[in-house]
Write a protein that holds these residues in place. Structure first.
Motif, PDB file in Angstrom:
ATOM      1  N   ALA A   1       8.064  54.019  31.308  1.00 33.09           N
ATOM      2  CA  ALA A   1       7.875  55.274  30.585  1.00 33.09           C
ATOM      3  C   ALA A   1       9.223  55.762  30.090  1.00 33.09           C
ATOM      4  O   ALA A   1      10.274  55.455  30.670  1.00 33.09           O
ATOM      5  CB  ALA A   1       7.224  56.325  31.475  1.00 33.09           C
ATOM      6  N   VAL A   2       9.180  56.525  29.015  1.00 39.90           N
ATOM      7  CA  VAL A   2      10.356  57.230  28.513  1.00 39.90           C
ATOM      8  C   VAL A   2       9.974  58.702  28.423  1.00 39.90           C
ATOM      9  O   VAL A   2       9.051  59.063  27.690  1.00 39.90           O
ATOM     10  CB  VAL A   2      10.802  56.712  27.135  1.00 39.90           C
ATOM     11  N   ARG A   3      10.643  59.537  29.193  1.00 42.34           N
ATOM     12  CA  ARG A   3      10.372  60.978  29.193  1.00 42.34           C
ATOM     13  C   ARG A   3      11.532  61.704  28.522  1.00 42.34           C
ATOM     14  O   ARG A   3      12.692  61.564  28.918  1.00 42.34           O
ATOM     15  CB  ARG A   3      10.177  61.488  30.619  1.00 42.34           C
ATOM     16  N   LEU A   4      11.209  62.487  27.496  1.00 41.05           N
ATOM     17  CA  LEU A   4      12.227  63.163  26.706  1.00 41.05           C
ATOM     18  C   LEU A   4      12.622  64.501  27.318  1.00 41.05           C
ATOM     19  O   LEU A   4      11.779  65.236  27.839  1.00 41.05           O
ATOM     20  CB  LEU A   4      11.724  63.388  25.282  1.00 41.05           C
ATOM     21  N   ALA A   5      13.909  64.788  27.250  1.00 39.43           N
ATOM     22  CA  ALA A   5      14.451  66.067  27.706  1.00 39.43           C
ATOM     23  C   ALA A   5      15.254  66.682  26.558  1.00 39.43           C
ATOM     24  O   ALA A   5      15.415  66.084  25.494  1.00 39.43           O
ATOM     25  CB  ALA A   5      15.334  65.872  28.929  1.00 39.43           C
ATOM     26  N   ARG A   6      15.774  67.852  26.783  1.00 34.25           N
ATOM     27  CA  ARG A   6      16.543  68.535  25.751  1.00 34.25           C
ATOM     28  C   ARG A   6      17.824  67.775  25.401  1.00 34.25           C
ATOM     29  O   ARG A   6      18.212  67.710  24.237  1.00 34.25           O
ATOM     30  CB  ARG A   6      16.891  69.952  26.219  1.00 34.25           C
ATOM     31  N   ASN A   7      18.452  67.190  26.406  1.00 36.63           N
ATOM     32  CA  ASN A   7      19.749  66.563  26.185  1.00 36.63           C
ATOM     33  C   ASN A   7      19.761  65.058  26.386  1.00 36.63           C
ATOM     34  O   ASN A   7      20.811  64.451  26.557  1.00 36.63           O
ATOM     35  CB  ASN A   7      20.792  67.198  27.117  1.00 36.63           C
ATOM     36  N   GLY A   8      18.590  64.431  26.392  1.00 33.45           N
ATOM     37  CA  GLY A   8      18.530  62.994  26.564  1.00 33.45           C
ATOM     38  C   GLY A   8      17.137  62.546  26.971  1.00 33.45           C
ATOM     39  O   GLY A   8      16.137  63.162  26.591  1.00 33.45           O
ATOM     40  N   TYR A   9      17.072  61.507  27.778  1.00 29.16           N
ATOM     41  CA  TYR A   9      15.764  61.016  28.216  1.00 29.16           C
ATOM     42  C   TYR A   9      15.908  60.281  29.547  1.00 29.16           C
ATOM     43  O   TYR A   9      16.977  59.762  29.896  1.00 29.16           O
ATOM     44  CB  TYR A   9      15.144  60.077  27.181  1.00 29.16           C
ATOM     45  N   HIS A  10      14.813  60.267  30.290  1.00 27.67           N
ATOM     46  CA  HIS A  10      14.702  59.423  31.473  1.00 27.67           C
ATOM     47  C   HIS A  10      13.946  58.151  31.101  1.00 27.67           C
ATOM     48  O   HIS A  10      12.889  58.200  30.476  1.00 27.67           O
ATOM     49  CB  HIS A  10      13.970  60.135  32.607  1.00 27.67           C
ATOM     50  N   TYR A  11      14.520  57.054  31.501  1.00 25.41           N
ATOM     51  CA  TYR A  11      13.864  55.752  31.394  1.00 25.41           C
ATOM     52  C   TYR A  11      13.315  55.450  32.784  1.00 25.41           C
ATOM     53  O   TYR A  11      14.066  55.374  33.756  1.00 25.41           O
ATOM     54  CB  TYR A  11      14.897  54.724  30.938  1.00 25.41           C
TER      55      TYR A  11
ATOM     56  N   THR B   1       5.376  50.437  46.417  1.00 23.96           N
ATOM     57  CA  THR B   1       5.891  50.390  45.061  1.00 23.96           C
ATOM     58  C   THR B   1       7.161  51.232  44.972  1.00 23.96           C
ATOM     59  O   THR B   1       7.468  52.014  45.874  1.00 23.96           O
ATOM     60  CB  THR B   1       4.861  50.921  44.051  1.00 23.96           C
ATOM     61  N   ALA B   2       7.883  51.054  43.876  1.00 26.59           N
ATOM     62  CA  ALA B   2       9.091  51.826  43.647  1.00 26.59           C
ATOM     63  C   ALA B   2       9.112  52.284  42.200  1.00 26.59           C
ATOM     64  O   ALA B   2       8.654  51.559  41.308  1.00 26.59           O
ATOM     65  CB  ALA B   2      10.332  50.998  43.963  1.00 26.59           C
ATOM     66  N   VAL B   3       9.656  53.462  41.970  1.00 23.95           N
ATOM     67  CA  VAL B   3       9.816  53.994  40.626  1.00 23.95           C
ATOM     68  C   VAL B   3      11.270  54.404  40.449  1.00 23.95           C
ATOM     69  O   VAL B   3      11.792  55.222  41.211  1.00 23.95           O
ATOM     70  CB  VAL B   3       8.881  55.193  40.350  1.00 23.95           C
ATOM     71  N   TYR B   4      11.920  53.811  39.452  1.00 21.17           N
ATOM     72  CA  TYR B   4      13.329  54.070  39.154  1.00 21.17           C
ATOM     73  C   TYR B   4      13.428  55.134  38.059  1.00 21.17           C
ATOM     74  O   TYR B   4      12.761  55.034  37.025  1.00 21.17           O
ATOM     75  CB  TYR B   4      14.006  52.802  38.643  1.00 21.17           C
ATOM     76  N   PHE B   5      14.295  56.120  38.258  1.00 19.57           N
ATOM     77  CA  PHE B   5      14.572  57.151  37.257  1.00 19.57           C
ATOM     78  C   PHE B   5      16.009  56.958  36.763  1.00 19.57           C
ATOM     79  O   PHE B   5      16.967  57.170  37.509  1.00 19.57           O
ATOM     80  CB  PHE B   5      14.417  58.551  37.861  1.00 19.57           C
ATOM     81  N   VAL B   6      16.133  56.552  35.506  1.00 24.12           N
ATOM     82  CA  VAL B   6      17.432  56.274  34.903  1.00 24.12           C
ATOM     83  C   VAL B   6      17.633  57.246  33.746  1.00 24.12           C
ATOM     84  O   VAL B   6      16.777  57.343  32.859  1.00 24.12           O
ATOM     85  CB  VAL B   6      17.500  54.821  34.394  1.00 24.12           C
ATOM     86  N   PHE B   7      18.759  57.962  33.752  1.00 27.42           N
ATOM     87  CA  PHE B   7      18.958  59.008  32.749  1.00 27.42           C
ATOM     88  C   PHE B   7      20.061  58.641  31.768  1.00 27.42           C
ATOM     89  O   PHE B   7      21.111  58.118  32.158  1.00 27.42           O
ATOM     90  CB  PHE B   7      19.320  60.330  33.423  1.00 27.42           C
ATOM     91  N   ASP B   8      19.803  58.934  30.488  1.00 20.14           N
ATOM     92  CA  ASP B   8      20.795  58.723  29.441  1.00 20.14           C
ATOM     93  C   ASP B   8      20.934  60.015  28.643  1.00 20.14           C
ATOM     94  O   ASP B   8      19.987  60.442  27.976  1.00 20.14           O
ATOM     95  CB  ASP B   8      20.370  57.578  28.524  1.00 20.14           C
TER      96      ASP B   8
ATOM     97  N   SER C   1      13.763  49.663  20.927  1.00 19.14           N
ATOM     98  CA  SER C   1      15.037  49.131  21.400  1.00 19.14           C
ATOM     99  C   SER C   1      14.939  48.666  22.838  1.00 19.14           C
ATOM    100  O   SER C   1      15.524  47.650  23.218  1.00 19.14           O
ATOM    101  CB  SER C   1      16.137  50.184  21.250  1.00 19.14           C
ATOM    102  N   ILE C   2      14.204  49.398  23.671  1.00 18.30           N
ATOM    103  CA  ILE C   2      14.028  49.009  25.067  1.00 18.30           C
ATOM    104  C   ILE C   2      13.263  47.699  25.159  1.00 18.30           C
ATOM    105  O   ILE C   2      13.575  46.830  25.984  1.00 18.30           O
ATOM    106  CB  ILE C   2      13.320  50.122  25.846  1.00 18.30           C
TER     107      ILE C   2
END
Length: 313
Positions: free
Chosen positions: A185-195, A101-108, A247-248
């Motif tokens: 998943a959407v993981r929230l951070a202080r300055n954005g989020y990882h999709y 399997t693969a897991v992609y970490f995309v940051f905005d 939105s996603i």
């Protein structure tokens, strides 16, 4: 690149390519399968367990044994090669040797996304809208000579983990050839989020708390950049996590279109590249990538040879 990593990457690539557009997102010439494979082999495949920084998001991955990792420009390049989309926000891709399997970490870096609107998430309404959108999109797919795609239902309806500030959901999808899972998943951070996007065979998915969360558990933010580190005056995204998830998924949220908040336009029934129902939104390529990956069949890689792969270089 090791033979094991090459076989995993190519098996994954071969299935993704069956749905991918013929040219890359940067407008370059069409690549043959052999040329794409050669490009993939040039990437810096990391197989050594250790601590690896994700610079853009001020976060890190503690890679265990049995995993491969692509970071930064290498992750973005692999994403573009296999999906044909701009992947500049893809920070890392984690490949699991055992279940392929693969897991992609995309940051905005959109700013601080509030978590106070989750009660407005309506899973039944979301699912109905997604199914209606796919039915409309299938007529365009048929016109293009592509296989239809059906959203069969929730494998796991959207839920929000307040302890990790992470929203999870998984959909069950199918076409004439196969059934697969799109876990997100959407993981929230202080300055954005990882999709975060999980790609794998249906049989490999044992629930978000296992298949997806187990990989996300090796990822965290640096001190000062965690969601809990927010201080008054930080940049705000201007919308909440419920609106972001909507939105996603490309659905309406609350009493109106989410995209009115984001400053974009949602258009159902139009096709993104070769495989997905179109979503034209100001939220950017992350949302488009979610639909693109949902339409990609999962990998079915052969097992790698015994023994650890050599260091990339």
């Amino acid at each position: 690149m090791s033979a094991a990593a090459a076989r995993i990457a190519f098996a994954m690539l071969a299935l993704l390519l069956s749905f991918s557009p013929s040219a890359l997102a940067d407008g370059s010439n069409v690549l043959t399968d052999e040329q794409r494979q050669a490009e993939i082999e040039k990437l810096n495949w990391i197989s050594a367990a250790g601590h690896y920084q994700l610079a853009a998001s001020h976060s890190y991955i503690d890679l265990p044994d049995g995993y491969y990792l692509l970071l930064g420009a290498d992750a973005a390049r692999y994403d573009t090669l296999t999906n044909g989309l701009d992947a500049s926000n893809t920070e890392a891709i984690v490949f699991h040797d055992a279940d392929h399997t693969a897991v992609y970490f995309v940051f905005d870096a959109v700013g601080y996304v509030k978590d106070d609107d989750w009660s407005e998430v309506d899973a039944d309404s979301f699912l109905k809208q997604m199914q209606e959108a796919e039915l409309k999109a299938n007529s365009e797919r048929a016109r293009q000579g592509l296989s239809y795609m059906i959203v069969d239902g929730w494998k796991e309806p959207p839920r929000f983990d307040t302890a990790t500030h992470t929203a999870y959901w998984a959909t069950s999808l199918s076409n004439a050839m196969s059934h697969w899972i799109n876990a997100t998943a959407v993981r929230l951070a202080r300055n954005g989020y990882h999709y975060v996007i999980w790609v794998g065979e249906e049989k490999a998915f044992t629930g978000s708390s296992n298949s997806l969360a187990s990989v996300m558990a090796i990822h965290d933010y640096d001190t000062g950049y965690r969601y809990s580190d927010y201080v008054e005056g930080d940049k705000l995204a201007g919308y909440g996590v419920g609106a972001l998830v909507a939105s996603i998924l490309g659905v309406k949220f609350g009493k109106g279109f989410l995209l009115a908040l984001l400053g974009g336009i949602l258009v159902f029934g139009k096709k993104i590249l070769a495989v997905a129902a179109a979503i034209v939104v100001a939220a950017g390529a992350i949302i488009m990538r979610s639909r693109r990956k949902a339409a990609a069949l999962p990998p079915s890689a052969p097992p790698p040879p015994a023994g650890p792969p050599p260091a990339a270089g």
